[in-house]
Design an enzyme around this catalytic site. Structure first.
Site, PDB file in Angstrom:
ATOM      1  N   ALA B  10       6.718   7.691  -8.615  1.00  0.00           N
ATOM      2  CA  ALA B  10       7.573   7.689  -7.418  1.00  0.00           C
ATOM      3  C   ALA B  10       7.334   8.893  -6.499  1.00  0.00           C
ATOM      4  O   ALA B  10       6.843   8.760  -5.376  1.00  0.00           O
ATOM      5  CB  ALA B  10       9.036   7.598  -7.847  1.00  0.00           C
ATOM      6  N   ARG B  21      -0.565  10.884   5.714  1.00  0.00           N
ATOM      7  CA  ARG B  21      -0.170  10.357   7.008  1.00  0.00           C
ATOM      8  C   ARG B  21       0.143  11.482   7.987  1.00  0.00           C
ATOM      9  O   ARG B  21      -0.194  11.398   9.162  1.00  0.00           O
ATOM     10  CB  ARG B  21       1.069   9.459   6.843  1.00  0.00           C
ATOM     11  CG  ARG B  21       1.292   8.585   8.059  1.00  0.00           C
ATOM     12  CD  ARG B  21       2.619   7.856   8.074  1.00  0.00           C
ATOM     13  NE  ARG B  21       2.829   6.978   6.922  1.00  0.00           N
ATOM     14  CZ  ARG B  21       3.924   6.210   6.790  1.00  0.00           C
ATOM     15  NH1 ARG B  21       4.868   6.220   7.711  1.00  0.00           N
ATOM     16  NH2 ARG B  21       4.073   5.457   5.728  1.00  0.00           N
ATOM     17  N   GLU B  32      -3.032  11.245 -12.501  1.00  0.00           N
ATOM     18  CA  GLU B  32      -1.973  10.569 -13.261  1.00  0.00           C
ATOM     19  C   GLU B  32      -2.424  10.433 -14.715  1.00  0.00           C
ATOM     20  O   GLU B  32      -3.488   9.900 -14.992  1.00  0.00           O
ATOM     21  CB  GLU B  32      -1.682   9.203 -12.641  1.00  0.00           C
ATOM     22  CG  GLU B  32      -0.898   8.239 -13.499  1.00  0.00           C
ATOM     23  CD  GLU B  32       0.464   8.762 -13.957  1.00  0.00           C
ATOM     24  OE1 GLU B  32       1.152   9.419 -13.151  1.00  0.00           O
ATOM     25  OE2 GLU B  32       0.822   8.531 -15.138  1.00  0.00           O
ATOM     26  N   SER B  38       2.316   4.338  -9.193  1.00  0.00           N
ATOM     27  CA  SER B  38       3.173   3.715  -8.178  1.00  0.00           C
ATOM     28  C   SER B  38       3.857   2.444  -8.661  1.00  0.00           C
ATOM     29  O   SER B  38       3.810   1.418  -8.014  1.00  0.00           O
ATOM     30  CB  SER B  38       2.298   3.380  -6.961  1.00  0.00           C
ATOM     31  OG  SER B  38       3.110   3.107  -5.849  1.00  0.00           O
ATOM     32  N   CYS B  42      12.227   1.515 -12.713  1.00  0.00           N
ATOM     33  CA  CYS B  42      13.581   0.969 -12.822  1.00  0.00           C
ATOM     34  C   CYS B  42      13.568  -0.528 -13.079  1.00  0.00           C
ATOM     35  O   CYS B  42      14.573  -1.108 -13.478  1.00  0.00           O
ATOM     36  CB  CYS B  42      14.360   1.206 -11.527  1.00  0.00           C
ATOM     37  SG  CYS B  42      14.372   2.910 -11.013  1.00  0.00           S
ATOM     38  N   ASP B 281      11.850  13.449 -10.704  1.00  0.00           N
ATOM     39  CA  ASP B 281      12.785  13.529 -11.822  1.00  0.00           C
ATOM     40  C   ASP B 281      12.745  14.853 -12.567  1.00  0.00           C
ATOM     41  O   ASP B 281      13.649  15.157 -13.346  1.00  0.00           O
ATOM     42  CB  ASP B 281      12.498  12.390 -12.813  1.00  0.00           C
ATOM     43  CG  ASP B 281      12.891  11.027 -12.273  1.00  0.00           C
ATOM     44  OD1 ASP B 281      13.479  10.975 -11.175  1.00  0.00           O
ATOM     45  OD2 ASP B 281      12.610  10.026 -12.948  1.00  0.00           O
ATOM     46  N   ASN B 303      11.799   9.540  -4.769  1.00  0.00           N
ATOM     47  CA  ASN B 303      10.991   9.150  -3.614  1.00  0.00           C
ATOM     48  C   ASN B 303      11.234  10.061  -2.419  1.00  0.00           C
ATOM     49  O   ASN B 303      10.323  10.439  -1.695  1.00  0.00           O
ATOM     50  CB  ASN B 303      11.313   7.703  -3.227  1.00  0.00           C
ATOM     51  CG  ASN B 303      10.525   6.705  -4.045  1.00  0.00           C
ATOM     52  OD1 ASN B 303       9.378   6.399  -3.734  1.00  0.00           O
ATOM     53  ND2 ASN B 303      11.105   6.230  -5.123  1.00  0.00           N
ATOM     54  N   TRP B 432      42.035  -6.460   4.305  1.00  0.00           N
ATOM     55  CA  TRP B 432      41.974  -5.054   3.944  1.00  0.00           C
ATOM     56  C   TRP B 432      41.005  -4.956   2.771  1.00  0.00           C
ATOM     57  O   TRP B 432      41.367  -5.294   1.648  1.00  0.00           O
ATOM     58  CB  TRP B 432      43.353  -4.528   3.535  1.00  0.00           C
ATOM     59  CG  TRP B 432      44.330  -4.488   4.657  1.00  0.00           C
ATOM     60  CD1 TRP B 432      45.283  -5.410   4.940  1.00  0.00           C
ATOM     61  CD2 TRP B 432      44.463  -3.465   5.658  1.00  0.00           C
ATOM     62  NE1 TRP B 432      45.995  -5.038   6.044  1.00  0.00           N
ATOM     63  CE2 TRP B 432      45.523  -3.844   6.518  1.00  0.00           C
ATOM     64  CE3 TRP B 432      43.789  -2.268   5.925  1.00  0.00           C
ATOM     65  CZ2 TRP B 432      45.925  -3.074   7.603  1.00  0.00           C
ATOM     66  CZ3 TRP B 432      44.187  -1.504   7.010  1.00  0.00           C
ATOM     67  CH2 TRP B 432      45.240  -1.906   7.834  1.00  0.00           C
TER      68      TRP B 432
END
Lengths: 449, 449
Positions: B10, B21, B32, B38, B42, B281, B303, B432
């Site tokens: 992430a 970018r 990695e 990527s 979750c 994390d 992220n 309500w």
């Protein structure tokens, strides 16, 4: 202290309850022209469509129950006049007949709206209805018997909800709309088109840019709607071309109307006449994004105004700070929501507005129930101020409009929206919720452009 | 300018993309340790449960695609050392073998967390798993074959999601939790109990206040979990007792850890070592409600941190202002969400907190799909400051937690919440909304007492 409330639905009953709770010594009387009080008028299409079994299910409180709480509720009693100097109202008993004069210390005018009936709709033909109250609902349910094709004139919320309702009763449904698209001023054009596509996907015929010329009857029953593009067969016609605030009593009291045509009130729901309050669909409210007075009759606003009026009439201090233009509706499997301003509205106000359109999924893309959601987020160039959002997608997914509503109340920026710690797990949204994706893109537009 | 990113999930991949970018001239390399980058970790419980067909569906971007964007991604490459003075890292090629030294100008440590394995879980027995990455998911899927009864140790999010997942694969599921209730610190006791009731309603056995002593095996495969309350048969054991930030590399670089044990970073995601950033994390974040540093590893936060780190490493200027403690999960037909502080947490911080509990329906009460929703809203006495909310109800209905999150970011009051113009139509909420009902009641509590 005697408080008289005219109108026993949303605003009126909220006011009566609240007044009584705030000041148990106050005498509270409610006069309702119709036969029922305190019903959820917004639920009418769902009874007509058959989702809700009975009109009675919409009734939250009965006159008996209110009397048990010390509130004197009289149904089928119409307030026909007011003497604001003498602080009295004239009440017509529509059942027993006869009028009487009733004194008040504080008067609340909660008379709501009337459905607009164009000239062509003023007819004795059976099968032609507006939808405003329970009696209308009852009449439409009765007209369903034997009906095969319905024409809905007007493609606002009520028209679109009724299209679904009548379709699910097995009728062939045609929607006629004078404007070039459905969903009126609620959405910008591209989002209106998504709503129309949903209607058409379910076999509802939608004819925009079409004006009704007259109704054609046979043996006292409507048979067709004659439009400027030819006739449309119809044995049930719903006239849903808009509403008008019911201001007659307020005007009789000498209360000022606003430029919108609805009753002008301050944040305490006081009219321009001493001792006379107004609340609900007949009143203006302040639009917190534009700072202008608007007339947007909706359920929560009506209840809120009634509550504020009730507290103030009972000697308390409450204030209705205003709305941000939030609205939501469902038609078939599609939900549509908006808050703040659309791009069209913002431009109409002369704002230097810019919008981005984002298509994403309402859950993580790989999650089985993920479905498309379309978001248009609008902000002000330079200042970066958030102006509004429009969402179209699965019904449950568009309630996230409330997040933007919260920021609009706080006069938040596009950047503020982007920074929100929104809830994420795959069954609920994408990691970057579609609102965050939109805020990210719009952030660059409002800054640089 | 050479940017090296350690960790390709992430935070790492967000950073790499964003850096590239922001500065197309920058050379960006990602190392990695695992075989994939990527992926949506979750989503693992939903693949294991069968809702999502394939682990590959969780992968958003492949190394090839990233290389196409000019980002040099190396999987099965572990960064084993760092020399922050020389600005180099040592990289072990886990496939080909052999290490090499790689230079960097900016280094991002996005190494995530490790699943905690208590002493008893350090075993060679087959059928015992943690759930952290795709490899764990693959191993659990393999273990499903022939398994009939599963034991999940730990009733946090992952444990509860896995309970549903394994149950829907037809296994008998027992959840063992050391604490007195499920859902850890996420919810106050009464709301934890609602979550447990949902598990039990579906036939999951939940044993709280139970500690694991050892695993019992047979022929190299786990057969039972021995607890302080006796043995529980299990041929599949998921160890979900928590996670620990993977700080080894940061410590090797000389970076300071915070009191939480996670890596200390500023709002630019810089560690205490020049040129070394951390995100995801493994890092602390600022809790905007308490002003304290916390370690709450969640997907959106990771992220977001990665994105901020990426921009800053590439020479830009971005800031991560912090979180408000939002979290959400689903188990079976129940969603649970929270943001801000629970009553328990607020009291633990010495705040004069008060909560109200409201039970309502998530749609208009008469609407056919209306279901109960339970809301606990928490505020500060005197100041009226909004502190947090907990919601339990149908999954789609608890995403309204985001409305409170928005106000927490804005340091809003309970009164601010009550004034919100939230979206209402019968298929979406009560007139309500339950949040408004809760704000109304809490408003009186925080003011008066």
């Amino acid at each position: 202290m005697r408080i008289v409330v005219v109108g026993g639905v949303a605003a009126g009953m909220s006011a009566a309850s609240r007044a009584r709770r705030h000041n148990p010594e106050a005498e509270v009387a409610v006069f309702e022209r119709g036969g029922e009080i305190s019903y959820g008028a917004c639920g009418l299409p769902y009874v007509i469509g058959g989702d809700v079994p009975d009109l009675g299910d919409l009734i939250a409180r009965t006159p008996e129950r209110m009397r048990g709480q010390g509130i004197d509720v009289r149904v089928r009693h119409e307030v026909t006049g007011v003497d604001a100097g003498a602080r009295t109202v004239t009440v017509l008993d529509r059942e027993a007949g006869g009028t009487r004069t009733e004194p008040y210390d504080r008067l609340l005018i909660a008379t709501g709206v009337n459905a607009v009936r164009p000239e062509w709709a003023r007819t004795d033909l059976r099968g032609v209805h507006v939808l405003r109250d329970l009696a209308d609902g009852r009449a439409i349910l009765a007209s369903l018997k034997g009906a095969t094709c319905a024409c809905i004139v007007g493609a606002g919320y009520i028209g679109l909800e009724m299209a679904e309702a009548l379709h699910s009763r097995g009728l062939r449904v045609t929607v006629l709309e004078k404007a070039p698209e459905v969903a009126g001023r609620m959405l910008d054009r591209a989002y209106q088109q998504r709503v129309r596509a949903e209607l058409e996907r379910h076999g509802v015929e939608v004819r925009c840019g079409t004006s009704v010329e007259e109704l054609v009857g046979e043996n006292g029953h409507v048979r067709a709607v004659q439009t400027d593009h030819g006739p449309v067969p119809a044995d049930l016609v719903i006239v849903a071309v808009g509403v008008k605030p019911n201001t007659a009593l307020a005007e009789a009291a000498g209360a000022r109307l606003g430029e919108t045509g609805a009753i002008a009130v301050n944040t305490r729901q006081e009219t321009s006449v001493d001792g006379v309050y107004a609340a609900g669909d007949n009143s203006e409210s302040l639009h917190c994004v534009t700072g202008q007075k608007v007339h947007i009759p909706l359920g929560l606003t009506a209840n809120r105004m009634g509550r504020v009026a009730g507290v103030n009439m009972a000697g308390g201090e409450a204030r209705f700070p205003g709305i941000v233009g939030t609205a939501i509706f469902k038609t078939f499997d599609l939900g549509a929501a908006r808050t703040g301003l659309t791009q069209t509205e913002a431009e109409g106000l002369g704002l230097d507005a810019v919008s981005v359109d984002v298509e994403s999924t309402d859950h993580a893309g790989y999650y089985p129930t993920a479905a498309p959601i379309f978001v248009r987020l609008t902000g002000e160039r330079g200042s970066g101020r958030l102006l509004g959002v429009q969402l179209v997608g699965q019904p449950a997914s568009v309630k996230r409009v409330d997040v933007v509503a919260a920021l609009l109340h706080q006069r938040g920026s596009v950047g503020d929206l982007f920074e929100l710690d929104l809830a994420y797990a795959p069954p609920f949204s994408s990691v970057w919720d579609v609102l965050l994706v939109a805020a990210d893109r719009l952030g660059r537009e409002v800054a640089g452009g």
